[in-house]
Scaffold this motif. Structure first.
Motif, short mmCIF file in Angstrom:
data_model
loop_
_atom_site.label_atom_id
_atom_site.label_comp_id
_atom_site.label_asym_id
_atom_site.label_seq_id
_atom_site.Cartn_x
_atom_site.Cartn_y
_atom_site.Cartn_z
N GLU A 53 -81.55 -90.63 -7.78
CA GLU A 53 -81.98 -90.03 -9.05
C GLU A 53 -81.14 -88.79 -9.38
O GLU A 53 -80.72 -88.61 -10.52
CB GLU A 53 -83.46 -89.67 -8.97
N GLU A 54 -80.87 -87.96 -8.38
CA GLU A 54 -80.05 -86.77 -8.61
C GLU A 54 -78.63 -87.16 -9.00
O GLU A 54 -78.04 -86.53 -9.88
CB GLU A 54 -79.99 -85.91 -7.35
N ARG A 55 -78.08 -88.18 -8.37
CA ARG A 55 -76.72 -88.64 -8.71
C ARG A 55 -76.67 -89.15 -10.15
O ARG A 55 -75.72 -88.93 -10.87
CB ARG A 55 -76.26 -89.72 -7.76
N LYS A 56 -77.74 -89.85 -10.56
CA LYS A 56 -77.81 -90.36 -11.93
C LYS A 56 -77.83 -89.19 -12.92
O LYS A 56 -77.10 -89.21 -13.91
CB LYS A 56 -79.07 -91.21 -12.09
N PHE A 57 -78.64 -88.16 -12.65
CA PHE A 57 -78.68 -87.00 -13.53
C PHE A 57 -77.31 -86.31 -13.57
O PHE A 57 -76.86 -85.89 -14.62
CB PHE A 57 -79.73 -85.99 -13.07
N MET A 58 -76.66 -86.22 -12.42
CA MET A 58 -75.36 -85.57 -12.36
C MET A 58 -74.34 -86.33 -13.21
O MET A 58 -73.61 -85.73 -13.98
CB MET A 58 -74.88 -85.47 -10.91
N GLU A 59 -74.32 -87.65 -13.10
CA GLU A 59 -73.37 -88.45 -13.88
C GLU A 59 -73.63 -88.30 -15.38
O GLU A 59 -72.68 -88.21 -16.17
CB GLU A 59 -73.45 -89.92 -13.47
N GLU A 60 -74.90 -88.27 -15.79
CA GLU A 60 -75.23 -88.08 -17.21
C GLU A 60 -74.77 -86.72 -17.70
O GLU A 60 -74.22 -86.59 -18.79
CB GLU A 60 -76.73 -88.22 -17.43
N ASN A 61 -74.98 -85.69 -16.91
CA ASN A 61 -74.61 -84.34 -17.32
C ASN A 61 -73.11 -84.14 -17.36
O ASN A 61 -72.59 -83.43 -18.22
CB ASN A 61 -75.22 -83.30 -16.37
N ILE A 62 -72.39 -84.76 -16.43
CA ILE A 62 -70.94 -84.59 -16.39
C ILE A 62 -70.30 -85.11 -17.66
O ILE A 62 -69.34 -84.53 -18.16
CB ILE A 62 -70.37 -85.28 -15.13
N LYS A 63 -70.85 -86.17 -18.21
CA LYS A 63 -70.32 -86.71 -19.47
C LYS A 63 -70.49 -85.71 -20.61
O LYS A 63 -69.76 -85.76 -21.58
CB LYS A 63 -71.04 -88.01 -19.83
N GLY A 64 -71.46 -84.82 -20.48
CA GLY A 64 -71.79 -83.92 -21.58
C GLY A 64 -71.01 -82.62 -21.63
O GLY A 64 -71.03 -81.95 -22.65
N GLY A 65 -70.31 -82.24 -20.59
CA GLY A 65 -69.66 -80.95 -20.68
C GLY A 65 -68.48 -80.77 -19.77
O GLY A 65 -68.46 -81.25 -18.64
N LYS A 66 -67.47 -80.09 -20.29
CA LYS A 66 -66.31 -79.71 -19.51
C LYS A 66 -66.06 -78.24 -19.82
O LYS A 66 -66.00 -77.84 -20.98
CB LYS A 66 -65.10 -80.55 -19.88
N ILE A 67 -65.91 -77.45 -18.76
CA ILE A 67 -65.82 -76.00 -18.92
C ILE A 67 -64.63 -75.48 -18.14
O ILE A 67 -64.35 -75.94 -17.04
CB ILE A 67 -67.12 -75.33 -18.43
N ILE A 68 -63.94 -74.51 -18.73
CA ILE A 68 -62.85 -73.84 -18.03
C ILE A 68 -63.27 -72.40 -17.77
O ILE A 68 -63.77 -71.72 -18.67
CB ILE A 68 -61.55 -73.89 -18.87
N TYR A 69 -63.11 -71.96 -16.52
CA TYR A 69 -63.40 -70.59 -16.14
C TYR A 69 -62.09 -69.94 -15.73
O TYR A 69 -61.43 -70.38 -14.78
CB TYR A 69 -64.39 -70.56 -14.98
N ARG A 70 -61.69 -68.92 -16.47
CA ARG A 70 -60.42 -68.24 -16.20
C ARG A 70 -60.54 -66.79 -16.64
O ARG A 70 -61.09 -66.51 -17.70
CB ARG A 70 -59.30 -68.93 -16.98
N ASN A 71 -60.03 -65.91 -15.81
CA ASN A 71 -60.05 -64.47 -16.11
C ASN A 71 -61.46 -63.98 -16.43
O ASN A 71 -61.69 -63.24 -17.37
CB ASN A 71 -59.11 -64.13 -17.25
N LYS A 72 -62.43 -64.44 -15.63
CA LYS A 72 -63.83 -64.04 -15.75
C LYS A 72 -64.46 -64.41 -17.09
O LYS A 72 -65.42 -63.80 -17.53
CB LYS A 72 -63.99 -62.54 -15.51
N LYS A 73 -63.91 -65.44 -17.75
CA LYS A 73 -64.47 -65.90 -19.04
C LYS A 73 -64.61 -67.41 -18.99
O LYS A 73 -63.81 -68.11 -18.39
CB LYS A 73 -63.56 -65.50 -20.20
N TYR A 74 -65.65 -67.90 -19.68
CA TYR A 74 -65.90 -69.33 -19.78
C TYR A 74 -65.46 -69.83 -21.14
O TYR A 74 -65.63 -69.16 -22.16
CB TYR A 74 -67.41 -69.62 -19.62
N LYS A 75 -64.94 -71.06 -21.17
CA LYS A 75 -64.57 -71.71 -22.41
C LYS A 75 -65.08 -73.14 -22.33
O LYS A 75 -64.70 -73.90 -21.44
CB LYS A 75 -63.06 -71.70 -22.60
N VAL A 76 -65.95 -73.51 -23.26
CA VAL A 76 -66.52 -74.85 -23.31
C VAL A 76 -65.54 -75.75 -24.06
O VAL A 76 -65.20 -75.49 -25.21
CB VAL A 76 -67.90 -74.87 -23.99
N ILE A 77 -65.06 -76.79 -23.39
CA ILE A 77 -64.07 -77.69 -23.97
C ILE A 77 -64.74 -78.86 -24.68
O ILE A 77 -64.36 -79.23 -25.76
CB ILE A 77 -63.10 -78.21 -22.88
#
Length: 80
Positions: A53-77
């Motif tokens: 069940e946790e793996r299923k939730f993880m796979e669903e969430n991964i499709k929903g967001g990609k984030i870059i963290y650089r220089n102490k700032k987040y950028k939602v792609i």
């Protein structure tokens, strides 16, 4: 993001962070904007200990967001 767990007014979800699987911690305001507070990466050992069940939730969430963290700032792609 499809699955958001809310605890003490903070949400968390799985996402791709710097091309690695991780958890992000955030709040959403009334207008739907996300304020990201932090993240942590999920290790291979942690993934192997997850139930189906946790793996299923993880796979669903991964499709929903990609984030870059650089220089102490987040950028939602990408979000759903």
């Amino acid at each position: 993001m499809s699955l958001m767990i809310q605890k003490n007014n903070m949400n968390w979800s799985y996402a791709i962070i710097n091309n690695r699987i991780g958890e992000i911690y955030f709040n959403k305001d009334k207008e739907g904007r996300m304020e990201l507070y932090g993240h942590c990466y999920v290790t291979e050992e942690q993934k192997s200990q997850m139930c189906k069940e946790e793996r299923k939730f993880m796979e669903e969430n991964i499709k929903g967001g990609k984030i870059i963290y650089r220089n102490k700032k987040y950028k939602v792609i990408k979000t759903q």
